[in-house]
Motif scaffolding. Sequence first.
Motif, PDB file in Angstrom:
ATOM      1  N   LEU A 181       3.243 -27.099  -2.172  1.00 50.28           N
ATOM      2  CA  LEU A 181       2.628 -25.788  -2.327  1.00 50.28           C
ATOM      3  C   LEU A 181       3.329 -24.842  -1.361  1.00 50.28           C
ATOM      4  N   VAL A 182       3.850 -23.733  -1.890  1.00 53.06           N
ATOM      5  CA  VAL A 182       4.604 -22.771  -1.085  1.00 53.06           C
ATOM      6  C   VAL A 182       3.722 -21.562  -0.812  1.00 53.06           C
ATOM      7  N   LEU A 183       3.322 -21.377   0.434  1.00 51.96           N
ATOM      8  CA  LEU A 183       2.517 -20.222   0.808  1.00 51.96           C
ATOM      9  C   LEU A 183       3.445 -19.072   1.178  1.00 51.96           C
ATOM     10  N   THR A 184       3.412 -18.007   0.406  1.00 53.22           N
ATOM     11  CA  THR A 184       4.203 -16.830   0.741  1.00 53.22           C
ATOM     12  C   THR A 184       3.433 -16.030   1.779  1.00 53.22           C
ATOM     13  N   ALA A 185       3.997 -15.978   2.994  1.00 48.40           N
ATOM     14  CA  ALA A 185       3.260 -15.453   4.139  1.00 48.40           C
ATOM     15  C   ALA A 185       3.650 -14.035   4.514  1.00 48.40           C
ATOM     16  N   ASP A 186       4.636 -13.458   3.831  1.00 48.82           N
ATOM     17  CA  ASP A 186       5.157 -12.155   4.246  1.00 48.82           C
ATOM     18  C   ASP A 186       4.655 -11.003   3.382  1.00 48.82           C
ATOM     19  N   LEU A 187       3.488 -11.190   2.751  1.00 49.35           N
ATOM     20  CA  LEU A 187       2.962 -10.162   1.875  1.00 49.35           C
ATOM     21  C   LEU A 187       1.499  -9.851   2.212  1.00 49.35           C
ATOM     22  N   PRO A 188       1.230  -9.391   3.451  1.00 48.48           N
ATOM     23  CA  PRO A 188      -0.138  -8.944   3.739  1.00 48.48           C
ATOM     24  C   PRO A 188      -0.497  -7.712   2.919  1.00 48.48           C
ATOM     25  N   VAL A 189       0.515  -6.856   2.663  1.00 46.65           N
ATOM     26  CA  VAL A 189       0.417  -5.751   1.713  1.00 46.65           C
ATOM     27  C   VAL A 189       1.748  -5.690   0.981  1.00 46.65           C
ATOM     28  N   LEU A 190       1.749  -5.051  -0.167  1.00 44.27           N
ATOM     29  CA  LEU A 190       2.964  -4.967  -0.975  1.00 44.27           C
ATOM     30  C   LEU A 190       3.951  -4.008  -0.335  1.00 44.27           C
ATOM     31  N   GLY A 191       5.230  -4.409  -0.289  1.00 40.82           N
ATOM     32  CA  GLY A 191       6.272  -3.520   0.197  1.00 40.82           C
ATOM     33  C   GLY A 191       6.425  -2.304  -0.701  1.00 40.82           C
ATOM     34  N   ARG A 192       7.017  -1.246  -0.140  1.00 40.21           N
ATOM     35  CA  ARG A 192       7.231  -0.016  -0.920  1.00 40.21           C
ATOM     36  C   ARG A 192       8.534  -0.139  -1.688  1.00 40.21           C
ATOM     37  N   ARG A 193       8.433  -0.510  -2.952  1.00 42.27           N
ATOM     38  CA  ARG A 193       9.609  -0.660  -3.806  1.00 42.27           C
ATOM     39  C   ARG A 193       9.892   0.700  -4.465  1.00 42.27           C
ATOM     40  N   LEU A 194      10.782   1.473  -3.862  1.00 47.39           N
ATOM     41  CA  LEU A 194      10.950   2.865  -4.257  1.00 47.39           C
ATOM     42  C   LEU A 194      11.513   3.013  -5.656  1.00 47.39           C
ATOM     43  N   ARG A 195      12.331   2.053  -6.096  1.00 50.40           N
ATOM     44  CA  ARG A 195      12.844   2.153  -7.466  1.00 50.40           C
ATOM     45  C   ARG A 195      11.691   2.104  -8.466  1.00 50.40           C
ATOM     46  N   ASP A 196      10.737   1.209  -8.230  1.00 48.56           N
ATOM     47  CA  ASP A 196       9.576   1.130  -9.119  1.00 48.56           C
ATOM     48  C   ASP A 196       8.776   2.420  -9.087  1.00 48.56           C
ATOM     49  N   LEU A 197       8.647   3.018  -7.903  1.00 48.49           N
ATOM     50  CA  LEU A 197       7.896   4.266  -7.789  1.00 48.49           C
ATOM     51  C   LEU A 197       8.616   5.394  -8.514  1.00 48.49           C
ATOM     52  N   ARG A 198       9.915   5.487  -8.359  1.00 45.09           N
ATOM     53  CA  ARG A 198      10.668   6.550  -9.028  1.00 45.09           C
ATOM     54  C   ARG A 198      10.615   6.400 -10.546  1.00 45.09           C
TER      55      ARG A 198
END
Length: 377
Positions: A181-198
């Motif tokens: 089981l792989v716990l992804t620990a670096d996502l307490p909140v979602l990063g700001r993916r500016l391409r998706d926002l644009r």
Amino acid sequence: MASAQEPTTGPRLTQRRRAAGEPAHPADPAYLDLDALERQARELLPPDVVDHFAGGADRETTLGEATAAWRAWRLRPRVLTDVGPVALATTLLGTDVATPVGIAPWAHQAMAHPEGERATARGAAATGALVTVSTSSTTSLEDVAAVRPTGPRWFQLYRLHSPAHTDDLARRAGRAGYTALVLTADLPVLGRRLRDLRNDFALPAGLPLPHHPPADGTGPAPAGTPRWTTADIARFADLSGLPVVVKGVLRGDDAARCVAAGASAVWVSTHGGRQADPVVASAAALPEVVEAVGTEAEVYADGGIRSGSDVLTALALGARAVFVGRPAIWGLATGGADGVARVIGGLTGELAHTMALCGLDDVRAVGRDAVARAAWR
């Protein structure tokens, strides 16, 4: 000088190398060109989908530095070592794999190819590679297991919803025969993916997300901001009955804390440059993490691996295996299962070729003395 019976390039040499089980030479048509593969995928996919897969966070500094950080190291070949066939097989948490190049988890694979994670699993199986299935996959973990009932596979866990829902996913992974089981620990909140926002990016209507609660509100309520601590490592190990890998570690002290709390392995990762930006590159963080962990746990790495020499550098710095994400995406988009297999097979072939050139013949015995910092840096 080569004789007429021993061509130095072209299809005849490619056929001979394949028949002998040797990797393709860069001059051969079979050589894996990841840049060309990405360009081909960009021609096949909608621009906003390409940006969703290819983009990073904020100014994309971390994304841009990932591959260059591996190239800041130089190989130190040995000579006259009587190098024979290169042994590529290894074990990851006790599971046999045919290559130290595995497939990292990534979300929404059906946007790259209609078969999504099923095709990725088949491609991995064809090369004997380990595949990691995402919580945000478009195929259920049980269906992936059915495609690959005996192949090595891990399940990656986010805490995106209620604790009860997340705990149930961990139990399902154990019941379905996943081996970690792989716990992804670096996502307490979602990063700001500016391409998706644009692009005002939105997932396509009807895209299946079988590990998420129903969108109609009948599932468990979201838990708010995810809050995991090292205490969750042992808890998830108990829930799933599986060894736990903590993914997203970039510091030696964090790695030591995770291992002390029961992690069987730590995974050095910048989340593809999609979370905090700028952060230290995986290639720069790896030696510190390896030193902190010692022999207490296995260490893996991802982020910018684009060649066999990158893989060899990671192994020399102490990684037991590496994982690739975007190259596998482009392989999936352009060729389905065969495309994924070609990416993993190509990187593995490059690794074998580079190791032979460096006087090394076993991926399990690559030492730190195989690399040095570039003298000009």
